[in-house]
Design an enzyme around this catalytic site. Structure first.
Site, mmCIF file in Angstrom:
data_model
loop_
_atom_site.group_PDB
_atom_site.id
_atom_site.type_symbol
_atom_site.label_atom_id
_atom_site.label_comp_id
_atom_site.label_asym_id
_atom_site.label_seq_id
_atom_site.Cartn_x
_atom_site.Cartn_y
_atom_site.Cartn_z
ATOM 1 C CG PHE A 25 14.145 -8.622 72.160
ATOM 2 C CD1 PHE A 25 15.020 -9.628 72.522
ATOM 3 C CD2 PHE A 25 12.847 -8.664 72.640
ATOM 4 C CE1 PHE A 25 14.605 -10.673 73.350
ATOM 5 C CE2 PHE A 25 12.426 -9.698 73.468
ATOM 6 C CZ PHE A 25 13.313 -10.704 73.814
ATOM 7 C CE1 TYR A 26 8.665 -8.332 72.516
ATOM 8 C CE2 TYR A 26 9.537 -6.102 72.576
ATOM 9 C CZ TYR A 26 8.958 -7.177 73.212
ATOM 10 O OH TYR A 26 8.666 -7.100 74.549
ATOM 11 N NE ARG A 27 11.826 -4.017 62.844
ATOM 12 C CZ ARG A 27 12.333 -2.923 63.433
ATOM 13 N NH1 ARG A 27 13.502 -2.980 64.034
ATOM 14 N NH2 ARG A 27 11.675 -1.786 63.408
ATOM 15 C CG PHE A 37 11.359 -13.459 69.183
ATOM 16 C CD1 PHE A 37 11.771 -14.731 69.532
ATOM 17 C CD2 PHE A 37 11.888 -12.377 69.860
ATOM 18 C CE1 PHE A 37 12.689 -14.923 70.554
ATOM 19 C CE2 PHE A 37 12.802 -12.560 70.879
ATOM 20 C CZ PHE A 37 13.207 -13.835 71.226
#
Length: 164
Positions: free
Chosen positions: A139-141, A143
């Site tokens: 999920f963070y990757r 962004f």
């Protein structure tokens, strides 16, 4: 769906929050207010526009530091060899009733905006997050967060990415 994001206050119902991760549910119910009072975290909540008491999601922001040696070489080569300041997204969760509606993305974007504003007055090289599992890391990757050399569960979004 439209959400309102604001600092945690006593008008929101934290008791019914359920994100599927018991540790995050317990945090918002029992410890978030204490962290605010102790000045160790700022907690921001999202509520549906039509119901300001219903907790749809939250995230926390704190200040921190990272050893220069733990940064990606592309970033560390221009920095001093001592710990450098970062912002930390300590926790981020979305209630199961609001998952898969884009709220997680809205919360990350809001956190980045707040950090970008703060970076005018407070120096920081990026935003760090500790992903709880591989799904969260992915999920963070999405962004632009990149794994830190110390481990795949710690990720960094360089300041150049959120100041743009």
């Amino acid at each position: 769906m439209i959400f309102s994001i604001r600092p945690l206050d006593k008008t929101v119902d934290t008791a019914s929050f359920n994100c599927g991760q018991p540790v995050l549910d317990e945090y918002i119910r029992r410890y978030a207010s204490q962290d605010i009072k102790r000045n160790v975290a700022r907690v921001f909540i999202a509520t549906p526009e039509h119901d300001n008491a219903q907790l749809a999601g939250f995230y926390t922001l704190s200040a921190g530091s990272v050893s220069c040696a733990d940064l990606p070489p592309s970033l560390s080569k221009t920095l001093p060899r001592y710990p450098v300041p970062v912002a930390l997204i300590g926790r981020l969760a979305v209630d199961t009733r609001f998952q898969r509606k884009g709220l997680g993305s809205i919360l990350v974007a809001d956190a980045c905006q707040k950090v970008a504003k703060a970076s005018i007055s407070l120096a920081m090289v990026g935003i760090v997050v500790h992903a709880k599992d591989t799904t969260a890391a992915g999920f963070y990757r999405h962004f632009g967060f990149k794994p830190l050399p110390g481990g795949p569960d710690w990720l960094l979004l360089p300041a150049t990415a959120f100041r743009a």
